[in-house]
Design a protein around this motif. Structure first.
Motif, PDB file in Angstrom:
ATOM      1  N   SER A 168       0.829  -1.199   0.000  1.00  0.00           N
ATOM      2  CA  SER A 168       0.000   0.000   0.000  1.00  0.00           C
ATOM      3  C   SER A 168       0.864   1.250   0.000  1.00  0.00           C
ATOM      4  CB  SER A 168      -0.913   0.012   1.236  1.00  0.00           C
ATOM      5  OG  SER A 168      -1.589   1.255   1.338  1.00  0.00           O
ATOM      6  N   LYS A 209      -0.775   4.299   0.352  1.00  0.00           N
ATOM      7  CA  LYS A 209      -2.022   5.029   0.593  1.00  0.00           C
ATOM      8  C   LYS A 209      -1.838   6.542   0.565  1.00  0.00           C
ATOM      9  CE  LYS A 209      -5.830   5.298   3.923  1.00  0.00           C
ATOM     10  NZ  LYS A 209      -6.371   4.746   5.197  1.00  0.00           N
ATOM     11  N   SER A 210      -0.759   7.049   1.119  1.00  0.00           N
ATOM     12  CA  SER A 210      -0.537   8.496   1.185  1.00  0.00           C
ATOM     13  C   SER A 210       0.173   9.044  -0.043  1.00  0.00           C
ATOM     14  CB  SER A 210       0.290   8.838   2.441  1.00  0.00           C
ATOM     15  OG  SER A 210      -0.413   8.525   3.614  1.00  0.00           O
TER      16      SER A 210
END
Length: 464
Positions: free
Chosen positions: A85, A87-88
């Motif tokens: 991931s 994600k940010s």
């Protein structure tokens, strides 16, 4: 000197195995990715160093590696790591081509014009080799090229070289810190809190390490997962930037009736071409008594006592100087007047390509430019913010209303029908307005790269 290799993954298992060899510690097997071990050369002793230690030998090469999101997919990491991931970090996943318009890469800089396969999906891994000599560059390049094709691991699809511009001193060629536009570069350095480097001071607070290295104590992003992959990594935007030196010099001369060409060049950059800042010497590039190196970055638009150059009559509000506008000149993204602009700062590392420009032969047909990285922990909040807001947006400085069509005169994306650079004059004099100029830079290639830590490269290499 530097050589950049763009690779596309061939056999994923072999490619992963090679990444492991680059961090095995076995120099005789493969050139090694440069680690954070202190060379103790050219720097003051850092935290924990014994100042009496003998300086260590600087290596004759430096090797770095970046992986794009398509590269992570091609290496099989997405399939083999269910928890993967970023994600940010949506910009990294989307890629440089998809985000090009956000940073002004349009027109001649549009991804459809990029060279070497950049932005086309096969730009997987970027290997960067710095070397101290031509012989070292040749030797390590030969070793790397052989390793790339071993077992079908990678296929090289593009390479480009850069080298410090040279000038002759005492009959000997020596490298300079100049760029093709003639300016001295490398004066302003981003200082990182706790880092070993000791750069000349300025008014800015040191940057937190998490702005450049992915760390658990970061304030504006979540660590990529799995942690073994993300921790201590970083992101870098690789760019190949073509510079229109002929157009720039012609532009300076074409406005000589309004302003002295060298003064115009200084107003555009914020410094005279020799590096002397306009804010400290607005009339000449050779002030009486000179300026000590420690003062070259020690200036503000507005000082703590309210004095200074709030309207930019000495130094026009140039976007690249946003960090220096913190005392009383709020700018976009500052958070609050007097606050720090540190969360948007970048580390730039690059070298020119192409020979030194000869004004006696301006139309030699040789391309000149810059190859390098913008290094940060958040492409969105650092690289894209600086290019999108500070460089290519007129809503930049809070207390000075800039022309709504204005962009950074040197590196902004310009339309000759709308371009404008307004130079305020002291004592209420009518400002000088420069119009009708084109862009002086164009993006030839770009990639959003993840820079894995040594631990992360071993993690990738050991995936089954």
């Amino acid at each position: 000197m530097v050589r950049h290799f763009l690779l596309t993954v061939g056999v994923p298992a072999e490619a992963g195995r090679l990444l492991g060899r680059f961090v095995s510690g076995n120099e005789s097997d493969a050139p090694q990715i440069t680690t954070a071990e202190d060379w103790h050369v050219g720097f003051e002793p850092g935290p924990g160093d014994n100042p009496d230690d003998v300086s260590r030998r600087k290596p004759d090469y430096c090797l770095n590696l970046g992986i794009t999101w398509p590269g992570l997919v091609a290496l099989g990491i997405k399939d083999r790591v269910p928890t993967l991931s970023f994600k940010s970090f949506g910009a990294f996943v989307a890629g440089a081509a998809e985000r090009a318009k956000l940073v002004g890469d349009t027109g001649a800089s549009d991804p459809q014009h990029w060279i070497g396969g950049f932005g086309a999906g096969g730009d997987h891994v970027l290997i960067t080799l710095h070397a101290m000599s031509p012989s070292a560059m040749a030797a390590y390049s030969e070793r790397l090229s052989a390793l790339f094709v071993e077992g079908g691991a990678f296929r090289e699809i593009w390479r480009a070289d850069g080298m410090a511009l040279m000038e002759v001193k005492d009959g000997e060629p020596v490298p300079t810190f100049k760029v093709h536009f003639g300016y001295t570069d490398g004066i302003s350095m981003t200082t990182i809190r706790g880092g070993p480097e000791r750069y000349p001071p300025d008014h800015q607070q040191p940057c937190e390490p998490w702005l450049f290295v992915l760390r658990d104590d970061a304030e504006n992003y979540l660590m990529p997962e799995p942690r073994e992959l993300g921790l201590n990594g970083s992101f870098a935007v690789f760019k190949m930037i073509k510079t229109d030196v002929v157009g720039f010099e012609s532009f300076l001369r074409s406005n000589k009736d309004k302003i002295d060409p060298e003064l115009l060049a200084a107003k555009i950059c914020g410094r005279w071409r020799n590096g002397v800042p306009l804010a400290l010497s607005p009339e000449t590039d050779r002030p009486e008594g000179g300026i000590i190196p420690e003062q070259l970055n020690n200036f503000e638009y507005v000082n703590a006592d309210g004095s200074g150059d709030s309207q930019g009559s000495a130094l026009p509000c140039r976007r690249a100087h946003a960090p220096h506008q913190s005392a009383g000149q709020p700018v976009t993204g500052q958070g609050q007047p007097g606050g720090s602009n540190n969360t948007h700062r970048l580390i730039r590392r690059g070298l020119p390509y192409g020979p030194v420009y000869d004004p006696a032969q301006p139309h030699d047909g040789i391309e000149r430019g810059l190859l390098g990285y913008f290094i940060n922990s958040s492409i969105e909040n650092q690289y894209e913010f600086v290019l999108g807001h500070w460089v290519n947006d007129s809503e930049f400085a809070g207390s000075v209303r800039l022309n709504p069509k204005s962009r950074d005169p040197m590196i902004g994306t310009q339309d000759p029908a709308e371009s404008i650079f307004v130079i305020p004059q002291a004592n209420g004099g009518a400002p000088i307005k420069i119009t009708g100029f084109s862009s002086f830079v164009a993006t030839r290639a770009a990639a959003y790269c993840f820079l894995p830590s040594i631990t992360a490269m071993k993690f990738i290499a050991n995936l089954k």
